[in-house]
Design a protein around this motif. Structure first.
Motif, mmCIF file in Angstrom:
data_model
loop_
_atom_site.group_PDB
_atom_site.id
_atom_site.type_symbol
_atom_site.label_atom_id
_atom_site.label_comp_id
_atom_site.label_asym_id
_atom_site.label_seq_id
_atom_site.Cartn_x
_atom_site.Cartn_y
_atom_site.Cartn_z
ATOM 1 N N GLN A 136 -53.116 -57.831 15.616
ATOM 2 C CA GLN A 136 -54.097 -58.259 15.479
ATOM 3 C C GLN A 136 -54.380 -59.397 16.043
ATOM 4 O O GLN A 136 -55.520 -59.881 16.528
ATOM 5 C CB GLN A 136 -54.152 -57.991 13.741
ATOM 6 C CG GLN A 136 -54.777 -57.069 13.074
ATOM 7 C CD GLN A 136 -54.521 -57.589 11.271
ATOM 8 O OE1 GLN A 136 -53.874 -57.569 11.233
ATOM 9 N NE2 GLN A 136 -55.630 -56.693 10.953
ATOM 10 N N ALA A 137 -53.345 -60.587 15.770
ATOM 11 C CA ALA A 137 -53.583 -62.064 16.513
ATOM 12 C C ALA A 137 -54.112 -62.116 17.695
ATOM 13 O O ALA A 137 -54.827 -62.475 18.163
ATOM 14 C CB ALA A 137 -52.059 -63.359 16.211
ATOM 15 N N GLN A 161 -55.000 -59.485 19.397
ATOM 16 C CA GLN A 161 -56.630 -59.413 19.585
ATOM 17 C C GLN A 161 -57.499 -60.170 19.919
ATOM 18 O O GLN A 161 -58.739 -60.685 20.570
ATOM 19 C CB GLN A 161 -56.427 -58.141 18.967
ATOM 20 C CG GLN A 161 -58.392 -57.486 20.223
ATOM 21 C CD GLN A 161 -58.175 -56.204 18.638
ATOM 22 O OE1 GLN A 161 -58.387 -56.444 17.213
ATOM 23 N NE2 GLN A 161 -58.870 -55.313 19.301
ATOM 24 N N GLY A 162 -58.014 -61.031 18.421
ATOM 25 C CA GLY A 162 -58.637 -62.157 18.112
ATOM 26 C C GLY A 162 -58.994 -62.709 19.379
ATOM 27 O O GLY A 162 -59.151 -63.495 19.058
ATOM 28 N N THR A 163 -58.093 -63.132 19.429
ATOM 29 C CA THR A 163 -57.594 -64.909 20.498
ATOM 30 C C THR A 163 -58.264 -64.312 21.490
ATOM 31 O O THR A 163 -59.462 -64.884 22.264
ATOM 32 C CB THR A 163 -56.470 -65.191 20.560
ATOM 33 O OG1 THR A 163 -55.350 -65.683 19.295
ATOM 34 C CG2 THR A 163 -56.288 -66.192 21.399
ATOM 35 N N ARG A 191 -61.887 -65.661 17.378
ATOM 36 C CA ARG A 191 -60.941 -66.844 17.272
ATOM 37 C C ARG A 191 -60.722 -68.291 17.522
ATOM 38 O O ARG A 191 -60.442 -69.845 17.148
ATOM 39 C CB ARG A 191 -59.434 -67.057 16.554
ATOM 40 C CG ARG A 191 -59.468 -65.188 15.577
ATOM 41 C CD ARG A 191 -57.764 -65.542 16.033
ATOM 42 N NE ARG A 191 -56.885 -66.106 15.354
ATOM 43 C CZ ARG A 191 -55.740 -66.444 15.739
ATOM 44 N NH1 ARG A 191 -54.928 -65.342 16.559
ATOM 45 N NH2 ARG A 191 -54.574 -67.454 15.331
ATOM 46 N N ARG A 236 -63.114 -57.753 14.353
ATOM 47 C CA ARG A 236 -61.171 -57.747 15.295
ATOM 48 C C ARG A 236 -60.067 -58.798 14.386
ATOM 49 O O ARG A 236 -59.454 -58.098 14.630
ATOM 50 C CB ARG A 236 -62.152 -58.207 16.712
ATOM 51 C CG ARG A 236 -62.948 -57.938 17.318
ATOM 52 C CD ARG A 236 -62.999 -58.365 18.416
ATOM 53 N NE ARG A 236 -64.129 -57.988 19.839
ATOM 54 C CZ ARG A 236 -65.493 -57.907 19.944
ATOM 55 N NH1 ARG A 236 -65.714 -58.690 18.753
ATOM 56 N NH2 ARG A 236 -66.073 -56.746 20.453
ATOM 57 N N TYR A 237 -60.838 -59.260 14.167
ATOM 58 C CA TYR A 237 -60.142 -60.324 13.078
ATOM 59 C C TYR A 237 -59.923 -60.173 11.782
ATOM 60 O O TYR A 237 -60.350 -61.412 11.366
ATOM 61 C CB TYR A 237 -59.926 -61.237 13.923
ATOM 62 C CG TYR A 237 -58.181 -62.102 14.010
ATOM 63 C CD1 TYR A 237 -57.004 -61.948 14.758
ATOM 64 C CD2 TYR A 237 -58.531 -62.692 12.671
ATOM 65 C CE1 TYR A 237 -55.932 -62.116 13.865
ATOM 66 C CE2 TYR A 237 -57.399 -64.177 12.483
ATOM 67 C CZ TYR A 237 -55.886 -63.421 12.912
ATOM 68 O OH TYR A 237 -54.570 -64.132 12.741
ATOM 69 N N ASP A 254 -50.185 -67.713 15.179
ATOM 70 C CA ASP A 254 -49.634 -66.611 14.837
ATOM 71 C C ASP A 254 -47.734 -66.733 15.533
ATOM 72 O O ASP A 254 -46.939 -65.769 15.448
ATOM 73 C CB ASP A 254 -49.993 -66.661 16.564
ATOM 74 C CG ASP A 254 -50.975 -66.250 16.976
ATOM 75 O OD1 ASP A 254 -52.025 -65.682 15.930
ATOM 76 O OD2 ASP A 254 -51.798 -66.755 18.133
#
Length: 462
Positions: A11-12, A14-16, A153, A221-222, A454
């Protein structure tokens, strides 16, 4: 960082890493266009509609605005928690855009269709429709605001999204403020009430359509899973108290919306009674939003260079000086208008940052407390909108009532009250916004917070 973040590493990451496409960005901006087709109609014209069309005394709408909005505003944190706990195939926020937008459009029409039920009956009807409209506004606007930190993010991507949101808001406001007066006259053909009803039907249909675009084009997404956000409302509210950036954003937002709704509400009377230029209504009100479109374009590179704290203080200072200079220029309309345009542009630049400040507070919440609470944190903006709308609009109504305003017969006392509300009070409120911004301290800290979030997701010691 006080607690360990529960989001997964995927998740982290992908969001970044996700870069949002133009279709999704413009789709997000369409959501504020949808909101403002109805909400700015309320801010700019509902007081006039109540006093001059529905025939309610000016003091009654003032009390109505204040009581209804404050009662309505307390529901916003509850809706925020509902968003945080929602789980489904469409995500946490998007379902609300789909299912609450149609009732929002319908009640917007009913709000501007007060039947002849006698003064008490009209008051009850106005209170119920206005209160319901505010509740439905929260049901679409809190989730809509919560979507931004769920989509990316990246702070620069968020600022671009905030700029597009400001542009969408401004386009909606321009449509409403520039076209409503002639639109109502044309549609009514001598029957002003019919004109208002048909006009709001058109705006309501457009609003629902643009919310559907936002629903269809945007992705979450996040976000933490709903079961990971299940802390009690009391505990969640206590974390807000420890989130200094959120408190700054909330105070800044309340003051901003008091000022905005004060200006929107009094401008109709200012153009009619002070400038003696009825056509100026369709110039001054759209410029509030038109300059924000330019502000939405300028804001991303501007805040990248100066940061939110310094950038806001500079923009507010320029807006303050030029707004003060408008009073001695009142008799020379071209000069007055030039000062008004530049002042509203500077103030508009400051407003753009507010949308992304909320997203920044979500990141801080995750770094500081290990939970994102996008819905609850974003409810602060809706709450600020409601309280600001209540105080700003009621201040205009009470000011007119205390000064003895009567439609078509403006006394010297009423003229003075209108000038004070148009010039003096906005200057005090701009100074208040600058004072709140002095406490903003997230500039330059985003990378550090993301890195620690992260690392915590990987189970490393932070």
């Amino acid at each position: 960082m006080d607690t360990t973040m529960n989001a997964t590493k995927s998740q982290a990451a992908q969001g970044t890493s996700v870069r949002l496409g133009r279709r999704e960005k413009f789709g997000y901006g369409a959501g504020d266009l949808a909101s403002n087709l109805s909400w700015n109609l309320v801010g700019g014209f509902l007081l006039y509609y109540y006093t001059d069309v529905a025939g309610l005394p000016a003091a009654i709408p003032g009390t109505l605005f204040l009581v209804a909005r404050l009662l309505d505003a307390v529901i916003d944190p509850v809706i925020g928690v509902m968003v945080d706990r929602t789980a489904g195939r469409w995500g946490k926020a998007r379902p609300y855009l789909l299912f609450a937008s149609v009732p929002f459009g319908v009640v917007g029409v009913l709000t501007f269709t007060v039947p002849d039920l006698g003064e008490n009956g009209k008051l009850v009807y106005a209170f119920l429709t206005y209160l319901t409209l505010g509740l439905l506004f929260s049901l679409v606007n809190v989730p809509y605001s919560a979507m931004l930190p769920m989509m990316t993010r990246d702070p620069h991507e968020r600022m671009q999204m905030g700029g597009l949101r400001a542009i969408g808001s401004s386009v909606g406001s321009i449509i409403v403020t520039a076209t409503t007066t002639p639109f109502v006259a044309w549609l009514g053909s001598g029957n002003e009430q019919r004109g208002w009803t048909v006009a709001t039907i058109v705006y309501g249909v457009l609003s629902v359509g643009f919310f559907a675009i936002t629903f269809a084009t945007c992705k979450e997404r996040y976000a933490l899973a709903a079961d990971e956000e299940r802390i009690g409302l009391g505990a969640a509210l206590r974390t807000l108290w420890g989130n200094l950036p959120w408190k700054v954003t909330f105070v800044y937002g309340v003051i901003n919306f008091v000022r905005l709704n004060l200006v929107l509400g009094v401008t109709v009377y200012f153009a009619l009674a002070v400038l003696h230029k009825p056509w100026a209504i369709s110039v001054l009100l759209p410029l509030v939003s038109g300059t924000m479109i330019l502000g939405g374009v300028v804001a991303p590179p501007y805040y990248r260079k100066f940061g939110k704290r310094r950038g806001n203080l500079q923009a507010l200072a320029v807006g303050f000086v030029l707004w003060a200079a408008m009073y001695p220029a009142e008799g020379t309309f071209p000069l007055f208008l030039a000062l008004y345009i530049v002042a509203t542009f500077a103030i508009g630049v400051s407003m753009v940052s507010m949308f992304t400040m909320t997203a920044d507070t979500v990141e801080y919440q995750q770094w500081r407390f290990g939970t994102r609470n996008e819905g609850l944190l974003s409810s602060g903006i809706s709450f600020a909108t409601k309280v600001g709308s209540a105080v700003g609009a009621s201040a205009v109504a009470y000011g007119l009532a205390l000064a003895g305003y009567h439609p078509g017969d403006t006394s010297d006392a009423a003229l003075l009250a209108i000038r004070v509300m148009f010039y003096g009070l906005p200057l005090l409120l701009l100074a208040g916004q600058a004072a709140a911004m002095l406490f903003w301290d997230l500039d330059g800290r985003h990378e550090r917070m993301r890195d620690e979030i992260d690392r915590a997701a990987d189970g490393e010691e932070v």
